[in-house]
Write an enzyme that holds these catalytic residues in place. Structure first.
Site, mmCIF file in Angstrom:
data_model
loop_
_atom_site.group_PDB
_atom_site.id
_atom_site.type_symbol
_atom_site.label_atom_id
_atom_site.label_comp_id
_atom_site.label_asym_id
_atom_site.label_seq_id
_atom_site.Cartn_x
_atom_site.Cartn_y
_atom_site.Cartn_z
ATOM 1 N N GLY A 1 -11.728 -10.441 13.389
ATOM 2 C CA GLY A 1 -10.353 -10.153 13.012
ATOM 3 C C GLY A 1 -10.045 -10.341 11.543
ATOM 4 O O GLY A 1 -8.891 -10.214 11.129
ATOM 5 N N GLU B 1 -9.936 -5.174 8.909
ATOM 6 C CA GLU B 1 -9.265 -4.159 9.713
ATOM 7 C C GLU B 1 -10.285 -3.160 10.276
ATOM 8 O O GLU B 1 -11.393 -3.030 9.752
ATOM 9 C CB GLU B 1 -8.250 -3.414 8.853
ATOM 10 C CG GLU B 1 -7.155 -4.281 8.253
ATOM 11 C CD GLU B 1 -6.178 -4.782 9.293
ATOM 12 O OE1 GLU B 1 -6.110 -4.172 10.383
ATOM 13 O OE2 GLU B 1 -5.487 -5.784 9.025
ATOM 14 N N ASP C 1 -6.782 -3.962 -2.061
ATOM 15 C CA ASP C 1 -5.994 -5.128 -1.678
ATOM 16 C C ASP C 1 -6.016 -6.162 -2.809
ATOM 17 O O ASP C 1 -4.990 -6.770 -3.126
ATOM 18 C CB ASP C 1 -6.547 -5.734 -0.392
ATOM 19 C CG ASP C 1 -5.791 -6.989 0.024
ATOM 20 O OD1 ASP C 1 -4.634 -6.859 0.452
ATOM 21 O OD2 ASP C 1 -6.358 -8.099 -0.088
ATOM 22 N N LYS D 1 -2.886 -7.820 -5.278
ATOM 23 C CA LYS D 1 -2.698 -9.236 -5.626
ATOM 24 C C LYS D 1 -2.627 -9.408 -7.142
ATOM 25 O O LYS D 1 -1.860 -10.228 -7.661
ATOM 26 C CB LYS D 1 -3.837 -10.068 -5.051
ATOM 27 C CG LYS D 1 -3.813 -10.174 -3.523
ATOM 28 C CD LYS D 1 -4.976 -10.984 -3.004
ATOM 29 C CE LYS D 1 -4.849 -11.270 -1.505
ATOM 30 N NZ LYS D 1 -4.882 -10.045 -0.684
#
Length: 264
Positions: A27, A30, A41, A45
């Protein structure tokens, strides 16, 4: 946290594909992991941190972004043999000529503070004029860590009346640095490699010396401190001239160790 989870598993002997599958099964990644492993991603940030640290909105189109999709277990092992680890960093530095930003894999000495990040632990290094380097580390993924972060955001939206940070400047972006000098490892795809052709491609862009290291996953070219723009231009020439797969370009985050030259 997906990227560091994958790199940690590769340091333990897994292939990229197996490490990514394990991260998805747990988990941490994705079903479509592109946002994470391609570095976007991390770029988001960087945009948040830039707003907090420098007070302006960073245009993501102006930052080079590299992920780890092309990293092999051989890249991780080769770094270890030289006393380095491969980590994916976002960097924002205030240099004399302006701000410099970068997103991508970097080779760090094994004892570097950021080299200790593994699995779901993220780290942030802040360098201040008076305090020097300070490190903040903690879980960047997992059920409780994610739930805590989401709940904190909800509480902030509900209770904080004004932004905690100053609003972005309306005076335009501060000066930016377009190029820096760093040492690199460039891994060319597996297959026949003409050392003279490689050396000539680098020489055309002002990179005077290279070292070669043959491996099962390709040929690693160790490039001394040079203009990053020149190194990447030479690599682009090589990819075009040889019509091979995309080379992997990884800068050093610190001076590389002395090395005796070898030839492929």
């Amino acid at each position: 946290a997906t990227i560091i989870r994958v790199l940690s598993a590769m340091e333990d002997g897994a292939t990229f594909e197996a490490a990514l599958a394990a991260a998805q099964a747990c988990g941490f990644a994705e079903p479509d992991p592109s946002l994470d492993i391609d570095g976007h991603d991390a770029l988001q940030k960087l945009q948040i941190l830039t707003s907090l640290a420098f007070g302006f909105d960073l245009d993501p189109a102006t930052v080079r972004v590299d992920g780890i999709r092309g990293v092999t277990r051989g890249d991780v092992a080769a770094a270890r043999r030289r006393g380095f680890v491969l980590r994916h960093l976002v960097q924002a530095d205030r240099l004399p000529a302006g701000l410099w930003f970068s997103v991508g894999p970097v080779l760090l000495p094994e004892r570097h503070p950021l080299a200790w990040s593994r699995n779901e632990f993220n780290s942030l290094l802040v360098r201040g004029d008076a305090v020097g380097e300070t490190i903040f580390t903690g879980k960047g993924a997992g059920p409780m860590a994610t739930a805590s972060a989401v709940l904190a955001d909800v509480v902030d939206v509900a209770t904080v009346q004004f932004a905690a940070a100053p609003p972005p400047s309306t005076d335009g972006d501060p000066p930016r640095v377009a190029d820096v000098r760093r040492a690199f490892v460039v891994r060319l795809p597996a297959g026949p490699t003409d050392a003279a052709l490689v050396a000539a491609a680098f020489a055309r862009h002002g990179v005077a010396a290279v070292e070669f290291e043959a491996a099962t996953d390709g040929v690693r070219v160790h490039v001394p401190e040079s203009s990053e723009a020149a190194v990447r231009a030479a690599v682009a020439d090589l990819a075009r001239d040889t019509r091979s797969g995309a080379p992997l370009v990884v800068p050093y985050g610190a001076p590389p160790p002395a090395r005796r030259a070898t030839a492929a």
